[in-house]
Scaffold this motif. Structure first.
Motif, mmCIF file in Angstrom:
data_model
loop_
_atom_site.group_PDB
_atom_site.id
_atom_site.type_symbol
_atom_site.label_atom_id
_atom_site.label_comp_id
_atom_site.label_asym_id
_atom_site.label_seq_id
_atom_site.Cartn_x
_atom_site.Cartn_y
_atom_site.Cartn_z
ATOM 1 N N ASN A 115 -8.861 5.604 -1.313
ATOM 2 C CA ASN A 115 -7.886 4.969 -0.429
ATOM 3 C C ASN A 115 -7.815 5.668 0.918
ATOM 4 N N LEU A 116 -7.337 4.911 1.901
ATOM 5 C CA LEU A 116 -7.373 5.383 3.281
ATOM 6 C C LEU A 116 -6.572 6.674 3.520
ATOM 7 N N TYR A 122 -14.167 1.073 7.534
ATOM 8 C CA TYR A 122 -14.900 -0.027 6.907
ATOM 9 C C TYR A 122 -14.671 -1.355 7.631
ATOM 10 N N ARG A 157 -2.937 -3.414 6.804
ATOM 11 C CA ARG A 157 -2.244 -3.337 5.519
ATOM 12 C C ARG A 157 -0.781 -2.981 5.733
ATOM 13 N N ARG A 160 -16.225 -3.003 3.629
ATOM 14 C CA ARG A 160 -16.282 -2.650 2.216
ATOM 15 C C ARG A 160 -16.180 -3.951 1.405
ATOM 16 N N ASP A 185 -12.873 -6.291 0.510
ATOM 17 C CA ASP A 185 -11.724 -6.059 1.391
ATOM 18 C C ASP A 185 -11.321 -7.349 2.114
ATOM 19 N N ASN A 230 0.828 -1.219 0.000
ATOM 20 C CA ASN A 230 0.000 0.000 0.000
ATOM 21 C C ASN A 230 0.863 1.270 0.000
ATOM 22 N N ASN A 235 -15.032 7.096 7.412
ATOM 23 C CA ASN A 235 -15.747 5.838 7.604
ATOM 24 C C ASN A 235 -14.728 4.725 7.774
HETATM 25 C C1 UD1 Z 1 -6.577 -1.067 -2.733
HETATM 26 C C2 UD1 Z 1 -6.606 -2.211 -3.692
HETATM 27 C C3 UD1 Z 1 -5.221 -2.448 -4.194
HETATM 28 C C4 UD1 Z 1 -4.656 -1.173 -4.789
HETATM 29 C C5 UD1 Z 1 -4.647 -0.128 -3.710
HETATM 30 C C6 UD1 Z 1 -4.080 1.182 -4.199
HETATM 31 C C7 UD1 Z 1 -7.734 -4.437 -3.494
HETATM 32 C C8 UD1 Z 1 -8.372 -5.401 -2.576
HETATM 33 N N1 UD1 Z 1 -7.174 -3.356 -2.962
HETATM 34 O O1 UD1 Z 1 -5.879 -1.526 -1.571
HETATM 35 O O2 UD1 Z 1 -5.207 -3.447 -5.139
HETATM 36 O O3 UD1 Z 1 -3.371 -1.393 -5.269
HETATM 37 O O4 UD1 Z 1 -5.979 0.062 -3.264
HETATM 38 O O5 UD1 Z 1 -4.935 1.798 -5.081
HETATM 39 O O6 UD1 Z 1 -7.745 -4.670 -4.662
HETATM 40 N N2 UD1 Z 1 -10.466 2.050 4.592
HETATM 41 C C9 UD1 Z 1 -11.373 2.611 5.482
HETATM 42 N N3 UD1 Z 1 -12.011 3.771 5.107
HETATM 43 C C10 UD1 Z 1 -11.772 4.396 3.913
HETATM 44 C C11 UD1 Z 1 -10.829 3.811 3.011
HETATM 45 C C12 UD1 Z 1 -10.197 2.628 3.385
HETATM 46 O O7 UD1 Z 1 -11.609 2.080 6.568
HETATM 47 O O8 UD1 Z 1 -12.398 5.433 3.621
HETATM 48 C C13 UD1 Z 1 -9.735 0.821 4.996
HETATM 49 C C14 UD1 Z 1 -9.982 -0.368 4.092
HETATM 50 O O9 UD1 Z 1 -11.093 -1.099 4.498
HETATM 51 C C15 UD1 Z 1 -8.653 -1.140 4.278
HETATM 52 C C16 UD1 Z 1 -7.612 -0.043 4.498
HETATM 53 O O10 UD1 Z 1 -8.358 1.104 4.909
HETATM 54 O O11 UD1 Z 1 -8.701 -1.944 5.413
HETATM 55 C C17 UD1 Z 1 -6.814 0.327 3.257
HETATM 56 O O12 UD1 Z 1 -7.696 0.614 2.177
HETATM 57 P P1 UD1 Z 1 -7.179 1.256 0.813
HETATM 58 O O13 UD1 Z 1 -6.289 2.407 1.109
HETATM 59 O O14 UD1 Z 1 -8.349 1.492 -0.068
HETATM 60 O O15 UD1 Z 1 -6.233 0.132 0.181
HETATM 61 P P2 UD1 Z 1 -6.541 -1.426 -0.140
HETATM 62 O O16 UD1 Z 1 -7.975 -1.711 -0.201
HETATM 63 O O17 UD1 Z 1 -5.693 -2.235 0.766
#
Ligand code: UD1
Length: 325
Positions: free
Chosen positions: A187-188, A206, A219, A280, A283, A167, A204
């Motif tokens: 993304n987070l 998730y 992550r 989500r 996930d 990540n 939020n």
């Molecule tokens: C996702 C993609 C990954 C991609 C990466 C970068 C999947 C499963 N994941 O990673 O392939 O390379 O994005 O674009 O294909 N979260 C929250 N609230 C939010 C956003 C995220 O709680 O508003 C949580 C998610 O549930 C997760 C963590 O934060 O547990 C990271 O999420 P995120 O940053 O979107 O990355 P991935 O889902 O790991």
């Protein structure tokens, strides 16, 4: 990732040439790169799908190696618009490889993703874990990896470095370049940054019922500068050894959503209000790398901490509240 890797390449003595259609980036980054590196970076504007144009650029600059970042990466969008992903990512890779073949350039570093591991049976993840996909975006990364393997069989002269990113977060410590997502961030880290600066009222979270220490998703967050240096190490390895490889680029340890929030609050001095929300779809509970192969093959390891990532994102976010606009 492209702009951060340009900086790392220049620092390592390479001369990068940027090819970009600016569909998901901003030309202002060129000026920022010049500010950081003290050099004007050559940029050719065009589309990776335009094979003859790519070939001409590769020939004109006598390019020794290519790094391919020109893929779309939003999971949700790929579910809604799969053809956009198959065209840009897969056809884009085919076009690039054809152009490289025609220009006699057979050294490629490809941006793959930990998404190819799908829902891993355990963590940490090694490169020999089974691959699977759960969305069209992930499918494109899998297909391209397979395509590269087939190219290698057909012609062993190809030198292919496949990098499976975990990540990527963070920004250049100058605060001049960073992530500038259009619309609501998926993304987070960029979302947390926008909450901290007051653009969005709360985050939020998730899911808080995962089988993880605090119930939220875990992550392997890796600083974009470490990742950029991983690309340079990969290119150097390809040019020196001539052997192809596939490696994980991660730190080897995971952090939960709540740990990221806490680290960001500390780095920014701002509150990040959270609201618990449903999981989500798609996930997974935990995803982090076993990064030993990259260390052994490339002599590379991630060095920056979660606190560094948050500090650098905050510097970028607070210094550029509207991104590159
Ligand atoms: C996702 C993609 C990954 C991609 C990466 C970068 C999947 C499963 N994941 O990673 O392939 O390379 O994005 O674009 O294909 N979260 C929250 N609230 C939010 C956003 C995220 O709680 O508003 C949580 C998610 O549930 C997760 C963590 O934060 O547990 C990271 O999420 P995120 O940053 O979107 O990355 P991935 O889902 O790991």
């Amino acid at each position: 990732m492209g702009s951060h890797t340009c900086v790392a390449l220049i620092e390592a003595g390479f001369t990068p040439i940027i090819l970009d259609n600016f569909s998901n980036s901003h030309p202002a980054v060129l000026q920022r790169l010049a500010q950081i590196t003290g050099r004007a970076v050559v940029c050719e504007q065009g589309d990776v799908l335009d094979t003859p144009w790519v070939e001409a650029v590769l020939r004109r600059h006598q390019v020794a190696g290519v790094m391919h970042f020109a893929g779309d990466k939003a999971v949700g969008e790929s579910v809604a618009q799969p053809l956009k992903y198959y065209r840009n990512n897969i056809s884009g890779a085919v076009s690039l490889l054809e152009a490289m073949q025609a220009a006699n350039c057979q050294t490629l570093v490809f941006s793959s993703s930990a998404t190819v591991y799908g829902d891993p049976a355990s963590v940490p993840i090694t490169e020999d874990f089974p691959r699977q996909h759960t969305n069209p975006y992930g499918h494109t990364k899998l297909v391209i990896e397979d395509m590269l393997a087939a190219m290698q069989v057909a012609d062993p002269a190809w030198q292919l470095g496949v990098l499976r990113y975990f990540n990527p977060v963070g920004a250049h410590p100058s605060g001049l370049i960073g992530e500038d997502p259009s619309g609501i961030p998926n993304n987070l880290m960029p979302f947390v940054a926008q909450v901290a600066i007051g653009k969005r009222p709360f985050l939020n979270v998730y899911g808080n019922d995962y089988a993880t220490p605090d119930g939220t998703g875990v992550r392997d967050y890796i600083h974009v500068q470490d990742l950029a240096q991983g690309h340079v190490a990969a290119l150097q390895r390809l040019l020196q050894s001539g052997e192809s490889f596939t490696v994980n680029l991660g730190t080897g340890s995971g952090n939960s959503v709540l740990e990221v929030v806490k680290a960001f609050e500390l780095a920014s001095g701002r509150p990040v209000p959270c609201q618990m929300a449903a999981r989500r779809p798609g996930d997974v509970a935990q995803c982090y790398a076993y990064p030993a192969l990259a260390q052994r093959l490339l002599g590379w390891r991630a060095e920056r901490t979660l606190a560094d990532m948050c500090t650098d994102v905050w510097r970028w976010q607070s210094g550029n509240p509207n991104g590159y606009q």
